[in-house]
Design a protein around this motif. Structure first.
Motif, mmCIF file in Angstrom:
data_model
loop_
_atom_site.group_PDB
_atom_site.id
_atom_site.type_symbol
_atom_site.label_atom_id
_atom_site.label_comp_id
_atom_site.label_asym_id
_atom_site.label_seq_id
_atom_site.Cartn_x
_atom_site.Cartn_y
_atom_site.Cartn_z
ATOM 1 N N SER A 411 84.728 71.731 -7.307
ATOM 2 C CA SER A 411 83.953 71.829 -8.551
ATOM 3 C C SER A 411 82.839 72.859 -8.489
ATOM 4 O O SER A 411 82.363 73.339 -9.518
ATOM 5 N N GLY A 412 82.398 73.204 -7.279
ATOM 6 C CA GLY A 412 81.270 74.116 -7.143
ATOM 7 C C GLY A 412 79.923 73.449 -7.341
ATOM 8 O O GLY A 412 78.885 74.129 -7.313
ATOM 9 N N ALA A 413 79.909 72.116 -7.524
ATOM 10 C CA ALA A 413 78.636 71.397 -7.678
ATOM 11 C C ALA A 413 77.775 71.602 -6.435
ATOM 12 O O ALA A 413 78.288 71.669 -5.315
ATOM 13 N N GLU A 414 76.458 71.701 -6.644
ATOM 14 C CA GLU A 414 75.548 71.990 -5.546
ATOM 15 C C GLU A 414 74.435 70.969 -5.453
ATOM 16 O O GLU A 414 73.971 70.443 -6.466
ATOM 17 N N CYS A 415 74.035 70.713 -4.236
ATOM 18 C CA CYS A 415 72.788 69.999 -3.969
ATOM 19 C C CYS A 415 71.943 70.894 -3.074
ATOM 20 O O CYS A 415 72.348 71.207 -1.952
ATOM 21 N N ARG A 416 70.805 71.341 -3.577
ATOM 22 C CA ARG A 416 69.903 72.177 -2.797
ATOM 23 C C ARG A 416 68.795 71.292 -2.237
ATOM 24 O O ARG A 416 68.139 70.563 -2.980
ATOM 25 N N ALA A 450 72.887 58.535 0.385
ATOM 26 C CA ALA A 450 72.732 57.638 -0.761
ATOM 27 C C ALA A 450 71.853 58.218 -1.855
ATOM 28 O O ALA A 450 71.906 57.753 -3.000
ATOM 29 N N THR A 451 71.049 59.251 -1.562
ATOM 30 C CA THR A 451 70.099 59.765 -2.564
ATOM 31 C C THR A 451 70.111 61.281 -2.689
ATOM 32 O O THR A 451 69.293 61.847 -3.426
ATOM 33 N N ALA A 452 71.016 61.966 -2.000
ATOM 34 C CA ALA A 452 70.954 63.431 -1.917
ATOM 35 C C ALA A 452 71.162 64.112 -3.256
ATOM 36 O O ALA A 452 70.636 65.207 -3.501
ATOM 37 N N ALA A 453 71.937 63.497 -4.156
ATOM 38 C CA ALA A 453 72.240 64.123 -5.451
ATOM 39 C C ALA A 453 71.214 63.679 -6.482
ATOM 40 O O ALA A 453 71.486 62.832 -7.337
ATOM 41 N N GLU A 454 70.015 64.240 -6.371
ATOM 42 C CA GLU A 454 68.922 63.932 -7.300
ATOM 43 C C GLU A 454 68.707 62.430 -7.417
ATOM 44 O O GLU A 454 68.615 61.864 -8.508
ATOM 45 N N GLY A 455 68.628 61.775 -6.261
ATOM 46 C CA GLY A 455 68.362 60.344 -6.226
ATOM 47 C C GLY A 455 69.603 59.487 -6.223
ATOM 48 O O GLY A 455 69.511 58.268 -6.056
ATOM 49 N N LYS A 456 70.753 60.090 -6.412
ATOM 50 C CA LYS A 456 72.002 59.339 -6.406
ATOM 51 C C LYS A 456 72.849 59.752 -5.205
ATOM 52 O O LYS A 456 72.598 60.773 -4.571
ATOM 53 N N GLU A 501 75.976 52.657 -5.101
ATOM 54 C CA GLU A 501 77.275 52.569 -5.762
ATOM 55 C C GLU A 501 78.301 51.825 -4.925
ATOM 56 O O GLU A 501 79.468 51.725 -5.303
ATOM 57 N N GLY A 502 77.886 51.314 -3.755
ATOM 58 C CA GLY A 502 78.803 50.600 -2.885
ATOM 59 C C GLY A 502 79.020 51.349 -1.586
ATOM 60 O O GLY A 502 78.400 52.386 -1.321
ATOM 61 N N LEU A 503 79.916 50.819 -0.760
ATOM 62 C CA LEU A 503 80.205 51.469 0.515
ATOM 63 C C LEU A 503 80.946 52.781 0.272
ATOM 64 O O LEU A 503 81.857 52.852 -0.552
#
Length: 672
Positions: A411-416, A450-456, A501-503
């Protein structure tokens, strides 16, 4: 005589003592002499070559076709004679100084036939200090072409050619060139070939440096011979390749390799008046290939060199050649100046107002080496922990802005994510004569899954791990992992992580073949079930009514209490009862043992499984001849015994737990 598979053509001139090994290496090829023809053209030798050829003809009867002629002054004429006499489906040109690896021809012919290619390049190895081409032999290429590979960087004729290709296009070596005669021949073959194969995993050809410096390129000196073949190659490219990336790819080779060799090895040794004429002719020769669009393909040094040539700046050309030679001698690296996000090498005449050479001739921004090493990479306590260092070569680590990127591949989605910049005292002191050090190149990062994607939590996917290395306004991305400390494992490590969101399954692994780190979230490439195995099940020795289950869990971590042996029974009316017996993570190793006290179970037929959240492995079936377990509960006798889970099916675990029927038990005793 049957048509040979390969005709090996050898042009020999004063080739002793090398000729003996050369011809022997061909005659003893694994392809077999029945598949060979050796055409040797003695080009007027005066050193005993002719006598040795007579001897070898007797040693290998019927194999050698020897032609003797007056000296022609170069290899073109004898090669052409050999080509005219060749009968093989393929031809291989071999210099009399050199020799073949034992399986070279067999392997090259197999590659040509399997891939239906017209030219095969076999890996070349230098002997006695002679240099050999390298870049085109990084890996095997089953089928490529001259524009998609580095094949054009080797224009010597020591290759396997399909003879039909050469005859259809009437390809012959030009006899008016004393050096470089192989370039137009090989280039034309490349351009007309149906395909090119490259064998990089076997040493096919051994290039020998002659003790007497008698190799043809050593014997022919001066700029003049090179200024005769270079214009011909320029014309060949202009006539056969339209403007665009393909033409630029071929031009690159001549504008760097041939031009530098002419300047470094010949022009610098000539009288001043010859130098000026040579430079003028060279400028005229290369002009049709030079254009601004070529700049991106060339190094700054090469572009600066071409600028000086095209402007016929002789003194500056000579100084640049001297500068390059000194760099090579000392092993040093040119300092750079960083301005407005660009880096400029301080080559001669940088920002010299009298010369007014454009800055683009010194711009090395995109060519700076980005160096990095990972010193820590592990999943622990639900988080990814990374550490290491990264820096631009020759750029001091001031104003560092390095950050971490997780980028999902599809998808090219990024987490900086930010990193902590750490001190690296002394880094770089053992290279470049200690001229540059990088004392704040370190990075340290902790990524909570558990939180890397803007808290998610990070979503499912393959998340490649990048650094955006920044210093002094420069910035560039790099995948990390291919360079790592010896104690940093690249082995895949799979973890189960608890998120809101679970295991979630998280595997840290390195890609093949480059060895860069990626997070596999959600079992895209690494499944959980293969990590769960059951080994055995049975009554625990010495303890009544207690099962022992043994198995292995090779997951690197999972939350406490999530791995259990679960037993389930149904009352027949749709109501189920389940009991979980947690697996304690072993302190060392991956083997576990679970004790299941069946005496605590209610009456019923119990099925079982090893369970980790949604992942399950059915328990092994109990042997049907296993003796029942017996115990007393509140003074009354109970038992447990294996039964078929389904009538006639003994493949699933099923354990019947029941209170002993005393009446039936007494009747049974009386009958017995």
């Amino acid at each position: 005589m049957a048509t040979p598979t390969v005709s090996v053509i050898i042009a020999a001139y004063n080739a002793m003592p090398y000729l003996t090994r050369c011809i022997s290496s061909v005659a003893e090829q694994s392809i077999g002499q029945r598949e060979l023809e050796i055409v040797v053209v003695d080009d007027g030798s005066t050193d005993g070559t002719a006598t040795e050829l007579e001897r070898l003809t007797r040693v290998y009867p019927g194999l050698l076709d020897v032609v003797r002629q007056e000296n022609s002054g170069g290899p073109s004429a004898p090669r052409n004679v050999g080509l005219d006499r060749a009968q093989g489906r393929f031809v291989f040109f071999l210099d009399a100084d050199d020799y073949l690896g034992p399986e070279a021809l067999e392997r090259m012919v197999a590659a040509a036939e399997k891939n239906n290619t017209d030219v095969v390049l076999g890996k070349v190895v230098g002997v006695g200090g002679r240099g050999a081409p390298v870049t085109m032999f990084r890996r095997n290429r089953a089928r490529t072409d001259v524009f998609s590979s580095r094949a054009y960087w080797t224009l010597n004729p020591m290759k396997l050619f399909r003879r039909d290709l050469l005859e259809r296009h009437r390809l012959r070596f030009p006899t008016d060139l004393s050096i470089g005669e192989d370039q137009p021949f090989v280039a034309a073959a490349y351009l007309n070939a149906a395909g090119i194969s490259i064998l990089a995993d076997y040493d096919c050809l051994f290039w020998v440096h002659r003790d007497d410096d008698g190799n043809i390129t050593k014997r022919t000196s001066g700029s003049e011979p090179r200024l005769r073949f270079l214009p011909r190659m320029v014309d060949l490219i202009l006539e056969n390749v339209p403007p665009g990336p393909g033409r630029d790819h071929l031009a690159h080779r001549h504008l760097t390799v041939d031009v530098l060799e002419l300047l470094r090895d010949h022009l610098v040794l000539e009288p001043r008046e010859i130098q000026q004429k040579t430079l003028a002719r060279l400028a005229e020769t290369i002009a049709p290939l030079c254009h601004e669009g070529l700049r991106e393909q060339l190094s700054a040094m090469a572009w600066l060199r071409l600028h000086l040539i095209r402007n016929e700046m002789l003194d500056e050309v000579l100084e640049l050649v001297r500068f390059e030679q000194e760099l090579k001698r000392t092993g040093g690296a040119t300092p750079v100046a960083v301005e407005d996000g660009r880096a400029y090498a301080r080559y001669p005449y940088f920002r010299d107002p009298e010369r007014a050479i454009p800055d683009e001739c010194y711009d090395v921004t995109d060519q700076l080496s980005l160096r990095h090493q990972v010193t820590r990479a592990e999943m622990r306590d639900g988080a990814l922990h990374l550490a290491g260092h990264a820096y631009f070569h020759r750029v001091a680590t001031h104003d560092v802005t390095t950050e971490l990127i997780l980028r999902e591949r599809e998808s090219g989605a990024e987490c900086r994510l930010p990193v902590t910049h750490t001190a690296t005292p002394g880094l770089g002191a053992d290279e470049d004569l200690g001229e540059y050090t990088y004392d704040k190149a370190g990075f340290d990062a902790t990524v909570d899954i558990a939180t890397a994607a803007e808290g998610k939590a990070l979503g499912n996917g393959l998340w490649d791990i990048w650094l955006v290395v920044g210093a002094q306004g420069l910035s560039r991305e790099v995948r990390i992992g291919s360079k790592r400390a010896a104690d940093v494992s690249g082995k895949a490590a799979t973890h189960i992580v608890d998120t809101a969101e679970g295991l979630q399954t998280v595997t840290l692994y390195t890609t093949k073949p480059h060895g860069n780190f990626t997070l596999d979230i959600g079992e895209n490439k690494h499944e959980v079930l293969p990590h769960l195995e059951l080994d055995a099940i049975g009554w625990k020795g010495g303890i009544a009514a207690e099962l022992v289950v043994t198995g292995r869990c090779t997951l690197d971590s999972y939350p406490d209490g999530t791995l259990t042996v679960r037993l389930t029974t149904s009352d027949g009316a749709g109501s189920e009862t389940t009991v979980d017996f947690p697996v304690t993570q072993p302190a060392n190793g991956d083997t576990f043992t679970v004790d299941v006290p069946v005496s605590s179970l209610s009456a019923g037929v119990w099925g079982g499984e090893l369970r980790l959240a949604g992942w399950t492995v059915p328990l092994l079936p109990l042997p049907q001849d296993l003796a029942p377990a017996k115990w007393r509960r509140r003074g009354l006798p109970w038992y447990a015994k294996p039964v078929p889970a389904v009538p006639g099916d003994d493949e699933l675990f099923a354990l019947q737990v029941a209170k002993t029927d005393l009446v039936k038990a007494m009747v049974g005793r009386m009958k017995s």
